[in-house]
Design a protein around this motif. Structure first.
Motif, mmCIF file in Angstrom:
data_model
loop_
_atom_site.group_PDB
_atom_site.id
_atom_site.type_symbol
_atom_site.label_atom_id
_atom_site.label_comp_id
_atom_site.label_asym_id
_atom_site.label_seq_id
_atom_site.Cartn_x
_atom_site.Cartn_y
_atom_site.Cartn_z
ATOM 1 N N PRO A 26 0.763 -1.209 -0.152
ATOM 2 C CA PRO A 26 -0.015 -0.078 0.056
ATOM 3 C C PRO A 26 1.019 1.338 0.231
ATOM 4 C CG PRO A 26 -0.933 -1.664 1.731
ATOM 5 C CD PRO A 26 0.346 -2.052 1.064
ATOM 6 N N ASP A 27 0.589 2.192 -0.700
ATOM 7 C CA ASP A 27 1.232 3.557 -1.004
ATOM 8 C C ASP A 27 2.376 3.472 -1.407
ATOM 9 O OD1 ASP A 27 -0.910 4.700 0.130
ATOM 10 O OD2 ASP A 27 -0.154 5.189 2.136
ATOM 11 N N GLN A 28 2.902 2.235 -2.253
ATOM 12 C CA GLN A 28 4.193 2.189 -2.518
ATOM 13 C C GLN A 28 4.540 3.163 -3.797
ATOM 14 O OE1 GLN A 28 5.502 -2.002 -3.755
ATOM 15 N NE2 GLN A 28 7.139 -1.433 -4.736
ATOM 16 N N ASP A 29 3.688 3.175 -4.486
ATOM 17 C CA ASP A 29 3.811 4.291 -5.689
ATOM 18 C C ASP A 29 4.140 5.780 -5.135
ATOM 19 O OD1 ASP A 29 3.742 2.387 -7.898
ATOM 20 O OD2 ASP A 29 1.653 2.556 -8.017
ATOM 21 N N ALA A 30 3.170 6.045 -4.101
ATOM 22 C CA ALA A 30 3.213 7.403 -3.620
ATOM 23 C C ALA A 30 4.720 7.505 -2.797
ATOM 24 C CB ALA A 30 2.487 7.652 -2.406
ATOM 25 N N CYS A 31 5.205 6.409 -2.229
ATOM 26 C CA CYS A 31 6.606 6.510 -1.445
ATOM 27 C C CYS A 31 7.910 6.591 -2.485
ATOM 28 C CB CYS A 31 6.767 5.250 -0.836
ATOM 29 S SG CYS A 31 5.856 5.375 0.934
ATOM 30 N N ARG A 32 7.506 5.941 -3.547
ATOM 31 C CA ARG A 32 8.563 5.879 -4.775
ATOM 32 C C ARG A 32 8.795 7.335 -5.282
ATOM 33 N NH1 ARG A 32 7.686 5.841 -9.898
ATOM 34 N NH2 ARG A 32 5.659 5.070 -9.748
ATOM 35 N N ILE A 33 7.369 7.863 -5.416
ATOM 36 C CA ILE A 33 7.551 9.295 -6.138
ATOM 37 C C ILE A 33 8.203 10.196 -5.227
ATOM 38 C CG2 ILE A 33 6.128 11.266 -6.909
ATOM 39 C CD1 ILE A 33 4.388 9.011 -7.957
ATOM 40 N N MET A 34 7.649 10.282 -3.878
ATOM 41 C CA MET A 34 8.053 11.232 -2.728
ATOM 42 C C MET A 34 9.658 10.981 -2.462
ATOM 43 S SD MET A 34 6.253 11.964 0.716
ATOM 44 C CE MET A 34 7.047 13.333 1.759
ATOM 45 N N GLY A 35 10.041 9.503 -2.429
ATOM 46 C CA GLY A 35 11.551 9.133 -2.183
ATOM 47 C C GLY A 35 12.335 10.004 -3.049
ATOM 48 N N LYS A 36 12.148 9.973 -4.397
ATOM 49 C CA LYS A 36 12.794 10.062 -5.470
ATOM 50 C C LYS A 36 12.950 11.657 -5.422
ATOM 51 C CE LYS A 36 13.440 10.098 -10.434
ATOM 52 N NZ LYS A 36 12.794 9.130 -11.740
ATOM 53 N N ARG A 37 11.811 12.600 -5.236
ATOM 54 C CA ARG A 37 11.687 14.040 -5.328
ATOM 55 C C ARG A 37 12.435 14.512 -4.247
ATOM 56 N NH1 ARG A 37 7.652 17.139 -3.083
ATOM 57 N NH2 ARG A 37 6.381 15.038 -3.243
ATOM 58 N N VAL A 38 12.325 14.136 -2.892
ATOM 59 C CA VAL A 38 13.121 14.659 -1.819
ATOM 60 C C VAL A 38 14.660 14.318 -1.885
ATOM 61 C CG1 VAL A 38 13.192 14.668 0.806
ATOM 62 C CG2 VAL A 38 10.789 14.356 -0.429
ATOM 63 N N LYS A 39 14.866 12.960 -2.300
ATOM 64 C CA LYS A 39 16.196 12.708 -2.273
ATOM 65 C C LYS A 39 16.986 13.784 -3.438
ATOM 66 C CE LYS A 39 19.370 9.057 -3.929
ATOM 67 N NZ LYS A 39 19.485 7.633 -4.439
#
Length: 222
Positions: A8-21
């Motif tokens: 659950p929320d994997q796509d959102a975590c992937r997008i947010m993780g990449k952007r913040v990184k």
């Protein structure tokens, strides 16, 4: 070929993780801690000595025995005292907004700052900050903003002995340094939970340890 499990929320975590990184790594004031196992960063002197002192006083005013969803204080797993700092207080709001701006995220997805105090012998055993969707509490957390994508944690005082933040799988112990802000992504690049972010607050041996933590969800926090 076996189908890859989707969380659950994997796509959102992937997008947010990449952007913040990308934002953190473009900031010359942000130091990337040397590991390939997690996105782990630090900012020195994020808080002034006066801000740290004021925050310690606020932590003392709100501190209550800490607990977890499924484990009470008496279990000895998390023996610190903690409490949410008033999100409507102008000073707290200013600190919180600085972290939002550093990460480039909407303030709506950030939880309230949680102050924590550890006295001699107190600790937080190895744990993760993400939520297990298989646990009963997930239904409530899903409605409150979903998965915790990023964690930020600030050290507020010198600790005489002990009290390190220990990333057990990475093998890194970080000594408390007042004013330093730590940041880490709780997910892997694909957005799935990163078990290398499991960490512990080691027991304080002498003195006291003051910190605050702010977690970021994948959706607006309620």
């Amino acid at each position: 070929m076996a189908k890859t499990k989707h969380f659950p929320d994997q796509d959102a975590c992937r997008i947010m993780g990449k952007r913040v990184k990308a934002r953190l790594e473009a900031d010359p004031g942000v130091y990337k801690i040397d590991t390939d196992l997690a996105d782990l960063y630090a900012v020195g002197d994020f808080l002034t000595a006066a801000e740290c002192e004021r925050l310690c006083t606020m932590v003392d005013a709100t501190a209550r025995p800490s607990s977890l969803h499924e484990i009470g204080y008496d279990a000895g797993f998390r023996t610190s005292y903690s409490g949410d700092l008033d999100p409507h207080d102008s000073f707290v709001k200013g600190i919180s907004r600085r972290i939002d701006d550093l990460m480039g995220v909407d303030s709506k997805v950030g939880e309230a700052l949680q102050g924590q105090r550890y006295l001699p012998g107190q600790q937080f055993k190895a744990h993760n900050d993400w939520f297990y969707p298989t646990e009963a509490y997930w239904e409530d957390e899903k409605k409150r903003g979903g998965q915790r994508s990023w964690t930020t944690m600030a050290f507020l005082n010198e600790v005489e002995e002990g009290g390190e933040t220990y990333f057990v799988d990475i093998g890194i112990k970080l000594e408390p340094k007042p004013g330093v802000l730590l940041l880490w992504n709780n997910a892997k690049p694909d957005g799935s939970p990163n078990e290398a972010t499991i960490h512990a607050g080691t027991p304080v041996v002498k003195g006291a340890k003051y910190i605050f933590t702010k977690w970021y969800r994948t959706r607006a926090w309620k």
